[in-house]
Design an enzyme around this catalytic site. Structure first.
Site, PDB file in Angstrom:
ATOM      1  N   TYR A  89       7.851  11.598  -3.708  1.00  0.00           N
ATOM      2  CA  TYR A  89       7.397  10.123  -3.485  1.00  0.00           C
ATOM      3  C   TYR A  89       8.612   9.536  -2.972  1.00  0.00           C
ATOM      4  CZ  TYR A  89       7.321   5.167  -5.315  1.00  0.00           C
ATOM      5  OH  TYR A  89       7.368   3.953  -5.338  1.00  0.00           O
ATOM      6  N   THR A 122      11.257   0.802  -3.316  1.00  0.00           N
ATOM      7  CA  THR A 122      11.709   1.347  -4.720  1.00  0.00           C
ATOM      8  C   THR A 122      13.284   1.684  -4.867  1.00  0.00           C
ATOM      9  OG1 THR A 122      11.309   3.272  -6.323  1.00  0.00           O
ATOM     10  CG2 THR A 122      10.807   3.659  -3.969  1.00  0.00           C
ATOM     11  N   ASP A 123      13.676   1.491  -5.909  1.00  0.00           N
ATOM     12  CA  ASP A 123      15.097   1.906  -6.125  1.00  0.00           C
ATOM     13  C   ASP A 123      15.338   3.513  -5.981  1.00  0.00           C
ATOM     14  OD1 ASP A 123      13.799   2.732  -8.649  1.00  0.00           O
ATOM     15  OD2 ASP A 123      15.231   1.335  -9.920  1.00  0.00           O
ATOM     16  N   GLU A 124      14.096   4.049  -6.416  1.00  0.00           N
ATOM     17  CA  GLU A 124      14.217   5.476  -6.352  1.00  0.00           C
ATOM     18  C   GLU A 124      14.562   6.217  -4.928  1.00  0.00           C
ATOM     19  OE1 GLU A 124      10.950   7.293  -8.449  1.00  0.00           O
ATOM     20  OE2 GLU A 124      10.356   5.468  -9.348  1.00  0.00           O
ATOM     21  N   LYS A 150       8.782   7.216   0.474  1.00  0.00           N
ATOM     22  CA  LYS A 150       9.354   5.754   0.502  1.00  0.00           C
ATOM     23  C   LYS A 150      10.635   5.507   1.269  1.00  0.00           C
ATOM     24  CE  LYS A 150       7.510   2.790  -1.141  1.00  0.00           C
ATOM     25  NZ  LYS A 150       6.294   1.900  -0.975  1.00  0.00           N
ATOM     26  N   THR A 208       0.176   8.431   3.693  1.00  0.00           N
ATOM     27  CA  THR A 208       0.089   7.104   3.452  1.00  0.00           C
ATOM     28  C   THR A 208       1.441   6.295   3.654  1.00  0.00           C
ATOM     29  OG1 THR A 208      -2.122   6.618   2.387  1.00  0.00           O
ATOM     30  CG2 THR A 208      -0.186   5.066   1.619  1.00  0.00           C
ATOM     31  N   ALA A 240       0.873  -1.232   0.033  1.00  0.00           N
ATOM     32  CA  ALA A 240       0.187   0.141   0.018  1.00  0.00           C
ATOM     33  C   ALA A 240       0.817   1.193  -0.147  1.00  0.00           C
ATOM     34  CB  ALA A 240      -0.929  -0.019   1.258  1.00  0.00           C
ATOM     35  N   ALA A 241       0.608   2.028  -1.033  1.00  0.00           N
ATOM     36  CA  ALA A 241       1.526   3.295  -0.920  1.00  0.00           C
ATOM     37  C   ALA A 241       0.772   4.235  -2.139  1.00  0.00           C
ATOM     38  CB  ALA A 241       2.694   3.126  -1.479  1.00  0.00           C
TER      39      ALA A 241
HETATM   40  P1  NAD Z   1      -0.335   1.425  -7.315  1.00  0.00           P
HETATM   41  O1  NAD Z   1      -0.497   2.916  -6.963  1.00  0.00           O
HETATM   42  O2  NAD Z   1      -0.485   0.672  -8.441  1.00  0.00           O
HETATM   43  O3  NAD Z   1      -1.221   0.629  -6.135  1.00  0.00           O
HETATM   44  C1  NAD Z   1      -1.337   1.152  -4.773  1.00  0.00           C
HETATM   45  C2  NAD Z   1      -2.424   0.521  -4.041  1.00  0.00           C
HETATM   46  O4  NAD Z   1      -2.415   0.823  -2.717  1.00  0.00           O
HETATM   47  C3  NAD Z   1      -3.789   0.799  -4.493  1.00  0.00           C
HETATM   48  O5  NAD Z   1      -4.527  -0.282  -4.540  1.00  0.00           O
HETATM   49  C4  NAD Z   1      -4.446   1.808  -3.490  1.00  0.00           C
HETATM   50  O6  NAD Z   1      -5.770   1.600  -3.435  1.00  0.00           O
HETATM   51  C5  NAD Z   1      -3.568   1.301  -2.283  1.00  0.00           C
HETATM   52  N1  NAD Z   1      -3.565   2.152  -1.308  1.00  0.00           N
HETATM   53  C6  NAD Z   1      -3.090   3.502  -1.285  1.00  0.00           C
HETATM   54  N2  NAD Z   1      -3.030   4.150  -0.178  1.00  0.00           N
HETATM   55  C7  NAD Z   1      -3.652   3.161   0.693  1.00  0.00           C
HETATM   56  C8  NAD Z   1      -3.808   3.249   2.352  1.00  0.00           C
HETATM   57  N3  NAD Z   1      -3.347   4.277   2.974  1.00  0.00           N
HETATM   58  N4  NAD Z   1      -4.130   2.070   2.785  1.00  0.00           N
HETATM   59  C9  NAD Z   1      -4.406   0.794   2.085  1.00  0.00           C
HETATM   60  N5  NAD Z   1      -4.356   0.964   0.819  1.00  0.00           N
HETATM   61  C10 NAD Z   1      -3.828   1.926   0.126  1.00  0.00           C
HETATM   62  O7  NAD Z   1       1.215   1.090  -6.945  1.00  0.00           O
HETATM   63  P2  NAD Z   1       2.081  -0.107  -7.355  1.00  0.00           P
HETATM   64  O8  NAD Z   1       2.421   0.222  -8.653  1.00  0.00           O
HETATM   65  O9  NAD Z   1       1.184  -1.451  -7.222  1.00  0.00           O
HETATM   66  O10 NAD Z   1       3.015  -0.085  -6.444  1.00  0.00           O
HETATM   67  C11 NAD Z   1       2.967  -0.995  -5.111  1.00  0.00           C
HETATM   68  C12 NAD Z   1       4.107  -0.728  -4.091  1.00  0.00           C
HETATM   69  O11 NAD Z   1       5.353  -1.088  -4.961  1.00  0.00           O
HETATM   70  C13 NAD Z   1       4.258   0.476  -3.745  1.00  0.00           C
HETATM   71  O12 NAD Z   1       4.738   0.667  -2.175  1.00  0.00           O
HETATM   72  C14 NAD Z   1       5.307   1.259  -4.559  1.00  0.00           C
HETATM   73  O13 NAD Z   1       6.061   2.294  -3.825  1.00  0.00           O
HETATM   74  C15 NAD Z   1       6.179   0.123  -4.868  1.00  0.00           C
HETATM   75  N6  NAD Z   1       6.740   0.193  -6.132  1.00  0.00           N
HETATM   76  C16 NAD Z   1       6.409   0.364  -7.223  1.00  0.00           C
HETATM   77  C17 NAD Z   1       6.890   0.130  -8.633  1.00  0.00           C
HETATM   78  C18 NAD Z   1       6.271   0.429  -9.962  1.00  0.00           C
HETATM   79  O14 NAD Z   1       7.048   0.444 -10.943  1.00  0.00           O
HETATM   80  N7  NAD Z   1       5.061   0.337  -9.940  1.00  0.00           N
HETATM   81  C19 NAD Z   1       8.583   0.095  -8.427  1.00  0.00           C
HETATM   82  C20 NAD Z   1       9.035   0.263  -7.359  1.00  0.00           C
HETATM   83  C21 NAD Z   1       8.329   0.030  -6.011  1.00  0.00           C
HETATM   84  P1  TYD Z   2       6.902   6.650 -14.561  1.00  0.00           P
HETATM   85  O1  TYD Z   2       6.303   5.354 -15.241  1.00  0.00           O
HETATM   86  O2  TYD Z   2       6.241   7.695 -14.191  1.00  0.00           O
HETATM   87  O3  TYD Z   2       8.015   5.954 -13.540  1.00  0.00           O
HETATM   88  P2  TYD Z   2       9.124   6.682 -12.478  1.00  0.00           P
HETATM   89  O4  TYD Z   2       8.978   7.952 -12.790  1.00  0.00           O
HETATM   90  O5  TYD Z   2       8.670   6.156 -11.256  1.00  0.00           O
HETATM   91  O6  TYD Z   2      10.482   6.080 -13.029  1.00  0.00           O
HETATM   92  O7  TYD Z   2       8.085   7.219 -15.834  1.00  0.00           O
HETATM   93  C1  TYD Z   2       9.050   6.238 -16.278  1.00  0.00           C
HETATM   94  C2  TYD Z   2       9.919   7.274 -16.912  1.00  0.00           C
HETATM   95  O8  TYD Z   2       9.366   7.954 -18.051  1.00  0.00           O
HETATM   96  C3  TYD Z   2      10.370   8.465 -16.369  1.00  0.00           C
HETATM   97  O9  TYD Z   2      11.844   8.739 -16.673  1.00  0.00           O
HETATM   98  C4  TYD Z   2       9.710   9.712 -16.713  1.00  0.00           C
HETATM   99  C5  TYD Z   2       9.238   9.304 -18.209  1.00  0.00           C
HETATM  100  N1  TYD Z   2       7.802   9.650 -18.501  1.00  0.00           N
HETATM  101  C6  TYD Z   2       7.633  10.457 -19.659  1.00  0.00           C
HETATM  102  O10 TYD Z   2       8.581  10.478 -20.456  1.00  0.00           O
HETATM  103  N2  TYD Z   2       6.502  10.715 -20.108  1.00  0.00           N
HETATM  104  C7  TYD Z   2       5.384  10.283 -19.617  1.00  0.00           C
HETATM  105  O11 TYD Z   2       4.147  10.678 -19.813  1.00  0.00           O
HETATM  106  C8  TYD Z   2       5.449   9.678 -18.379  1.00  0.00           C
HETATM  107  C9  TYD Z   2       4.125   9.402 -17.301  1.00  0.00           C
HETATM  108  C10 TYD Z   2       6.771   9.369 -17.683  1.00  0.00           C
END
Ligand code: NAD
Ligand code: TYD
Length: 353
Positions: free
Chosen positions: A158, A132-134, A162, A98, A80-81
Site C-alpha cells: 500500500y 499518507t504518512d506511511e 502511494k 489504481t 481515489a485509492a
Molecule cells: P476508502 O478506501 O474508504 O475510499 C476509497 C474510495 O476510492 C472508495 O470510494 C473507492 O470506491 C474509490 N476508488 C477506488 N479505486 C478507484 C478507482 N480506480 N477509480 C475511482 N474510484 C476508486 O479510503 P479513505 O480512507 O477514504 O482514503 C482516501 C484517501 O486518503 C486515499 O488516497 C488514502 O490513501 C488516503 N489516506 C487515508 C488515510 C486513512 O486513515 N483512511 C490516511 C492517510 C491517507
Molecule cells: P489500520 O486501521 O489498518 O491502519 P494502518 O495500518 O494504515 O495504520 O491499523 C491501525 C493500527 O492497528 C495498525 O498498527 C494495525 C493495527 N490493527 C490491529 O491491531 N488489529 C486490527 O484488526 C487492525 C485492522 C489493525
C-alpha cells in the site's frame, strides 16, 4: 465546480459533505464504487443539485476527459485509492492498478485539460493529491516525527503504491508545470469509516461481543486525525497552498493501538454497557501483520505556520463523537458489512488465531 475522486469512500464522502456545507460550490464526484465506496455515505446529499455522482474509474481516460470537458472544474481533489494495508498484503495488484497506473492516467487527462485552459484559469487551477504518512516509513520510539523533507521509505505494498503516486504527482509539476498540491496525513477516524480499519472494527466487534484483534504486542503507534479536521485542512491547502508543495497533516495525537482499544472499550462501557462484563474482556492478541510499521508521527508545523491550520479536535473529543456516530448508525454498519465483508474477515483473521 470541483471534481472529487473517491468521494464515496470514507474521507472523500466526509470531504464532499463538509465542502458543500462550507462553500456551497458544486462537486462532481467520480468513484468506482469498490467494496470501500458506498452510496449510502452520500445519502444526506440525495436530490441536492450541487452534487453530481458519476460511477467510474480514474484510469478510464475517455470518461475523465469527457467529465473535465463537460464540467470545467477549477480543481481536482484525488482521494481515489485502494487504502487498506492488510488487503495490500493479501493482493497488491489492485493497489498498483489504481494507486499507480490510475493516478498516472488521471494526471495525463488533467494535464491535457489544464494545458488548453485560458491563462488566468490555468494559473488558478489546482490538482490536490491526498496521500499518507506511511510513505515515510517507520519510526523508532525516539525519532523525530515525519517532516515534509523526510525521505520516502515505504514498507507495505500500500505505502509503496502511494509513494509511487506522490512521485508521479511531483514529476508532473516539475516537468509539465501542472499546479499540484500534495498532502500526507496520519490515520483518520470518524463517521463512515469502513469497519476493516482498527477503530470502526473494534467498535463493531465490541458491540457484537466478538474478539477485538490486537496485532502483535499492541504497542505500534499511530497519529490519529479526526476526519473533519482533515477535510478542513484540505480546503485550506486548496485555498492557499503553494503549487508544487507538500503539507503534512496530523492530529498531534500519537497513541499505541492498545490505548486506542481501551479508550473505545471504556466509552462503550459508559454509553452501551454489556451485561456480560467490561468490553475490554474481548481484547485478543493475534498474529502480527507482516512488516508491521512500528510508529508513525507527523510534524504538522508547516501547515500551521504557513496556512494557519491546526486540528480542532483532541482524541478525547473526536473518539467520543465517533463512537456515538457508530452507535446511532448501526444500520449503515449492517449494510456495508454484509456479503463480501465476511469473506474478507475470514481471509484476514482466519489464520491469525
Ligand atoms: P476508502 O478506501 O474508504 O475510499 C476509497 C474510495 O476510492 C472508495 O470510494 C473507492 O470506491 C474509490 N476508488 C477506488 N479505486 C478507484 C478507482 N480506480 N477509480 C475511482 N474510484 C476508486 O479510503 P479513505 O480512507 O477514504 O482514503 C482516501 C484517501 O486518503 C486515499 O488516497 C488514502 O490513501 C488516503 N489516506 C487515508 C488515510 C486513512 O486513515 N483512511 C490516511 C492517510 C491517507
Ligand atoms: P489500520 O486501521 O489498518 O491502519 P494502518 O495500518 O494504515 O495504520 O491499523 C491501525 C493500527 O492497528 C495498525 O498498527 C494495525 C493495527 N490493527 C490491529 O491491531 N488489529 C486490527 O484488526 C487492525 C485492522 C489493525
Amino acid at each position: 465546480m470541483i471534481l472529487v475522486t473517491g468521494g464515496a469512500g470514507f474521507i472523500g464522502a466526509n470531504f464532499v459533505i463538509d465542502w458543500l456545507a462550507a462553500t456551497g460550490d458544486p462537486v462532481v464526484n467520480l468513484d468506482k464504487l469498490t467494496y470501500a465506496g458506498n452510496l449510502e455515505n452520500l445519502a444526506t446529499m440525495k436530490g441536492d443539485p450541487r452534487h453530481i455522482f458519476v460511477r467510474g474509474d480514474i484510469g478510464d481516460s475517455a470518461l475523465v476527459d469527457r467529465l473535465l470537458a463537460e464540467h470545467q472544474p477549477r480543481a481536482i481533489i484525488n482521494f481515489a485509492a485502494e487504502s487498506h494495508v492488510d488487503r495490500s498484503i493479501h493482493g497488491p495488484g489492485d493497489f498498483i492498478q489504481t494507486n499507480v497506473v490510475g493516478t498516472y492516467h488521471l494526471l495525463e487527462s488533467v494535464r491535457g485539460y489544464w494545458s488548453a485552459l485560458p491563462e488566468a484559469e490555468k494559473a488558478a487551477f489546482r490538482f490536490l493529491h491526498v496521500s499518507t504518512d506511511e510513505v515515510y516509513g517507520s519510526l523508532a520510539a525516539d525519532d523525530p516525527p515525519f517532516a515534509e523533507t523526510k525521505a520516502f521509505e515505504p514498507n507495505s505494498p500500500y505505502s509503496a503504491s502511494k509513494a509511487a503516486s506522490d512521485h508521479l504527482v511531483r514529476a508532473w509539476h516539475h516537468t509539465y508545470g501542472l499546479p499540484v498540491l500534495t498532502t500526507n496525513c496520519s490515520n483518520n477516524y470518524g463517521p463512515y469509516q469502513f469497519p476493516e480499519k482498527l477503530i470502526p472494527l473494534v467498535i463493531a466487534n465490541a458491540l457484537a461481543g466478538k474478539p477485538l484483534p490486537i496485532y502483535g504486542d499492541g504497542m505500534n503507534v499511530r497519529d490519529w486525525l479526526y476526519v473533519s479536521d482533515h477535510c478542513a485542512a484540505i480546503r485550506r491547502v486548496l485555498e492557499a497552498g503553494r503549487p508544487g508543495e507538500t503539507y503534512n497533516i496530523g492530529g498531534w495525537n500519537e497513541m499505541p493501538n492498545l490505548d486506542i482499544v481501551h479508550t473505545i472499550c471504556a466509552l462503550l462501557d459508559e454509553l452501551r454497557p454489556d451485561a456480560a462484563g467490561p468490553h475490554a474482556r474481548l481484547i485478543t492478541y493475534v498474529k502480527d501483520r507482516p512488516g508491521h510499521d512500528r510508529r508513525y508521527a507527523i510534524d504538522a508545523r508547516r501547515i500551521e505556520r504557513e496556512l494557519g491550520w491546526r486540528p480542532a479536535e483532541t482524541f478525547e473529543t473526536g473518539i467520543r463523537k465517533t463512537v456515538a456516530w457508530y452507535l446511532d448508525n448501526q444500520a449503515w454498519v449492517g449494510h456495508v458489512t454484509s456479503g463480501a465483508y465476511r469473506d474478507w474477515v475470514g481471509r484476514n483473521y482466519g489464520d491469525r488465531a
